[in-house]
Design an enzyme around this catalytic site. Structure first.
Site, short mmCIF file in Angstrom:
data_model
loop_
_atom_site.label_atom_id
_atom_site.label_comp_id
_atom_site.label_asym_id
_atom_site.label_seq_id
_atom_site.Cartn_x
_atom_site.Cartn_y
_atom_site.Cartn_z
N LYS A 93 0.96 1.99 -6.77
CA LYS A 93 0.28 1.16 -7.80
C LYS A 93 -0.69 2.01 -8.63
O LYS A 93 -0.64 1.98 -9.86
CB LYS A 93 -0.51 0.02 -7.13
CG LYS A 93 0.34 -0.96 -6.35
CD LYS A 93 -0.48 -2.03 -5.68
CE LYS A 93 -1.38 -1.50 -4.56
NZ LYS A 93 -0.61 -0.97 -3.41
N THR A 94 -1.56 2.76 -7.91
CA THR A 94 -2.55 3.56 -8.62
C THR A 94 -1.87 4.64 -9.46
O THR A 94 -2.23 4.85 -10.62
CB THR A 94 -3.53 4.20 -7.61
OG1 THR A 94 -4.11 3.15 -6.83
CG2 THR A 94 -4.63 4.97 -8.30
N VAL B 31 0.84 -1.20 0.00
CA VAL B 31 0.00 0.00 0.00
C VAL B 31 0.88 1.26 0.00
O VAL B 31 1.95 1.28 0.62
CB VAL B 31 -0.97 -0.02 1.22
CG1 VAL B 31 -0.21 0.05 2.54
CG2 VAL B 31 -1.97 1.12 1.13
N ASP B 32 0.45 2.24 -0.78
CA ASP B 32 1.15 3.53 -0.91
C ASP B 32 2.48 3.47 -1.66
O ASP B 32 3.22 4.45 -1.68
CB ASP B 32 1.41 4.18 0.48
CG ASP B 32 0.15 4.85 1.01
OD1 ASP B 32 -0.77 5.08 0.20
OD2 ASP B 32 0.09 5.13 2.21
N ASP C 187 12.44 9.29 -7.89
CA ASP C 187 12.70 10.74 -7.87
C ASP C 187 12.97 11.25 -6.46
O ASP C 187 13.50 12.34 -6.26
CB ASP C 187 11.47 11.46 -8.44
CG ASP C 187 10.20 11.13 -7.66
OD1 ASP C 187 9.73 11.99 -6.91
OD2 ASP C 187 9.69 9.99 -7.78
N ASN D 14 9.67 2.08 -7.73
CA ASN D 14 9.00 3.36 -7.93
C ASN D 14 9.53 4.43 -6.97
O ASN D 14 10.27 4.12 -6.04
CB ASN D 14 7.49 3.16 -7.73
CG ASN D 14 6.68 4.38 -8.15
OD1 ASN D 14 7.09 5.12 -9.06
ND2 ASN D 14 5.56 4.61 -7.48
N HIS E 287 -4.24 -7.31 -4.36
CA HIS E 287 -4.09 -8.75 -4.21
C HIS E 287 -5.43 -9.42 -4.10
O HIS E 287 -5.61 -10.54 -4.54
CB HIS E 287 -3.27 -9.04 -2.96
CG HIS E 287 -2.02 -8.22 -2.93
ND1 HIS E 287 -1.14 -8.22 -1.90
CD2 HIS E 287 -1.51 -7.36 -3.84
CE1 HIS E 287 -0.14 -7.39 -2.16
NE2 HIS E 287 -0.36 -6.86 -3.33
P1 GDP Z 1 -1.01 2.73 -3.94
O1 GDP Z 1 -1.58 2.64 -2.57
O2 GDP Z 1 0.06 1.71 -4.15
O3 GDP Z 1 -2.02 2.73 -5.03
O4 GDP Z 1 -0.21 4.12 -4.01
P2 GDP Z 1 -0.65 5.50 -4.66
O5 GDP Z 1 -0.49 5.47 -6.13
O6 GDP Z 1 -1.94 5.91 -4.12
O7 GDP Z 1 0.52 6.45 -4.12
C1 GDP Z 1 0.72 6.68 -2.75
C2 GDP Z 1 1.41 8.01 -2.56
O8 GDP Z 1 2.71 7.97 -3.14
C3 GDP Z 1 0.69 9.16 -3.24
O9 GDP Z 1 0.74 10.29 -2.41
C4 GDP Z 1 1.47 9.39 -4.50
O10 GDP Z 1 1.41 10.72 -4.95
C5 GDP Z 1 2.87 9.02 -4.08
N1 GDP Z 1 3.67 8.55 -5.20
C6 GDP Z 1 3.34 7.56 -6.07
N2 GDP Z 1 4.30 7.40 -6.99
C7 GDP Z 1 5.27 8.29 -6.71
C8 GDP Z 1 6.52 8.63 -7.32
O11 GDP Z 1 6.96 8.06 -8.31
N3 GDP Z 1 7.25 9.62 -6.72
C9 GDP Z 1 6.81 10.28 -5.62
N4 GDP Z 1 7.60 11.23 -5.12
N5 GDP Z 1 5.63 10.01 -5.04
C10 GDP Z 1 4.86 9.02 -5.57
MG MG Z 2 -4.09 2.56 -4.86
#
Ligand code: GDP
Ligand code: MG
Length: 360
Positions: free
Chosen positions: A82-83, A78-79, A180, A177, A127
């Site tokens: 993925k999204t 989580v976080d 940056d 991921n 998952h």
């Molecule tokens: P998920 O729970 O796996 O779907 O994660 P999210 O896509 O919702 O991302 C979680 C947090 O990480 C969000 O605040 C995104 O903006 C941040 N985030 C996702 N990808 C990146 C990235 O490549 N770089 C940075 N700096 N932040 C990211």
């Molecule tokens: Mg998500």
């Protein structure tokens, strides 16, 4: 079960020919001879009535098989992004290019490469979806993209995703991921993954690793290239002709159009106008739409399509089976509903017994 006679079916189910014939009469089928081959849906229905689980086997023998695109699912903790990664990839998709990004979400999207090859991404990360689909026998995913945040490293759900992919025999491509971020440490992630037993390519294994940033959109084309390479290695092929074997990846109710299901065809061709049984629902395909919402006549392997015309709302992972007539569709759907109900009641009984046991 395709082309099986009632004599063979009796052998397979351990029931007498008489009992099976009675069932056939009950469902409105007439059998002229016990040596006449039954159609596959009638055979399934009869087998279901006597409590035998059937699995449809589709033979590719003699059929024309063609290379098909890979179907990819994104998983990870989580976080970890993925999204965000799916959003970034979707921006490079056909839908985004053709319609300026303002398309309806249909549960999957397709990215086309300059070479003409394409990749199908399932839009729901996670998952739970993956396991639910697998539990229903829907092996839709060819490749898992394992997202690991470069600053956070390997976490419990990273390992869980690895375990799911392994259990399903689905190869992983790692996307490290958030590269940056100043705190990013991709090298550490590599070592962690390797020590968890993932055979990374750069260490002599076969799992590719790509560094990306979903937010800054870096490394996405590299990731797409790796997925294409992985797909090539897998030599993914599918039968094009003949009845479709397909799975629901998402379903929703539209106020005007009724139940809509996004489906991925695994083999064969799904055609507009066909009668189908979807899980325990049924209907006649009234319209097929592609990823950009354009009406189309057919769905071919690995191409996500949205189908309209079902009588009820199916579930993710439900299989789509093409049958000859509305009557068959209705019959098979009713049979499956009855079976589900029976299973449900049996489960309730088991739970009751469990409660009794534990209260002793
Ligand atoms: P998920 O729970 O796996 O779907 O994660 P999210 O896509 O919702 O991302 C979680 C947090 O990480 C969000 O605040 C995104 O903006 C941040 N985030 C996702 N990808 C990146 C990235 O490549 N770089 C940075 N700096 N932040 C990211
Ligand atoms: Mg998500």
């Amino acid at each position: 079960f395709e082309g099986m006679t009632i004599v063979e079916l009796a052998k397979r189910t351990g029931e007498s020919i008489r009992v099976l014939q009675d069932i056939l009469v009950n469902v409105g089928e007439k059998v002229d001879s016990e040596f006449d081959p039954l159609s596959i849906d009638v055979a399934e229905l009869v087998a279901m009535e006597v409590g035998v689980n059937v699995r449809r086997l589709h033979s590719n023998e003699g059929a024309k098989v063609l290379v098909r695109p890979a179907v990819v699912t994104v998983m990870g903790h989580v976080d970890h992004g993925k999204t965000s990664l799916l959003d970034a990839l979707r921006e490079t998709s056909v839908a985004a290019k053709e319609a300026g990004g303002i398309t309806q979400h249909i549960g999957a999207f397709v990215v086309s490469m300059p070479s003409g090859a394409s990749i199908t991404f399932l839009d729901t990360p996670g998952h739970a979806a993956f396991s639910a689909m697998r539990a229903r026998g829907a092996a839709v995913t060819d490749i898992v993209v394992l997202v690991v945040a470069a600053d956070d490293g390997v976490m419990p759900q990273t390992l869980e995703a690895m375990a799911h992919a392994k259990a399903a025999g689905v190869p992983i491509v790692v996307a490290i991921n958030k590269c940056d971020k100043p705190a990013a440490d991709p090298e550490r992630v590599r070592l962690q993954l390797a020590s968890e037993g993932l055979p990374l390519e750069e260490m002599g294994g076969d799992v590719q690793v790509v560094e990306v940033s979903a937010v800054n959109k870096l490394g996405l084309d590299k990731l797409e290239e790796c997925l294409l390479l992985q797909a090539e290695l897998m030599d993914l092929k599918a039968r094009i002709d003949g009845p479709a074997q397909a799975y629901v990846v998402e379903a929703r109710l539209d106020r005007g159009r009724g139940p809509l299901a996004t489906a991925i065809v695994k083999a064969g061709t799904l055609l507009c106008g066909q009668h189908v049984v979807v899980g325990s629902e049924w209907g006649r395909i009234r319209a097929i739409r592609d990823v950009v919402g354009k009406l189309t006549e057919r769905g071919i392997p690995a191409m996500p399509v949205e189908i309209e015309g079902l009588r009820g709302l199916p579930m993710a992972g439900d299989d789509i089976v093409v049958v000859d007539s509305e009557e068959r569709a209705r019959m098979l759907s009713a049979g499956r509903k009855k079976k589900h109900e029976k299973n449900r009641l049996m489960k309730v009984d088991e739970e009751k017994i469990d409660t009794l046991d534990s209260s002793e």
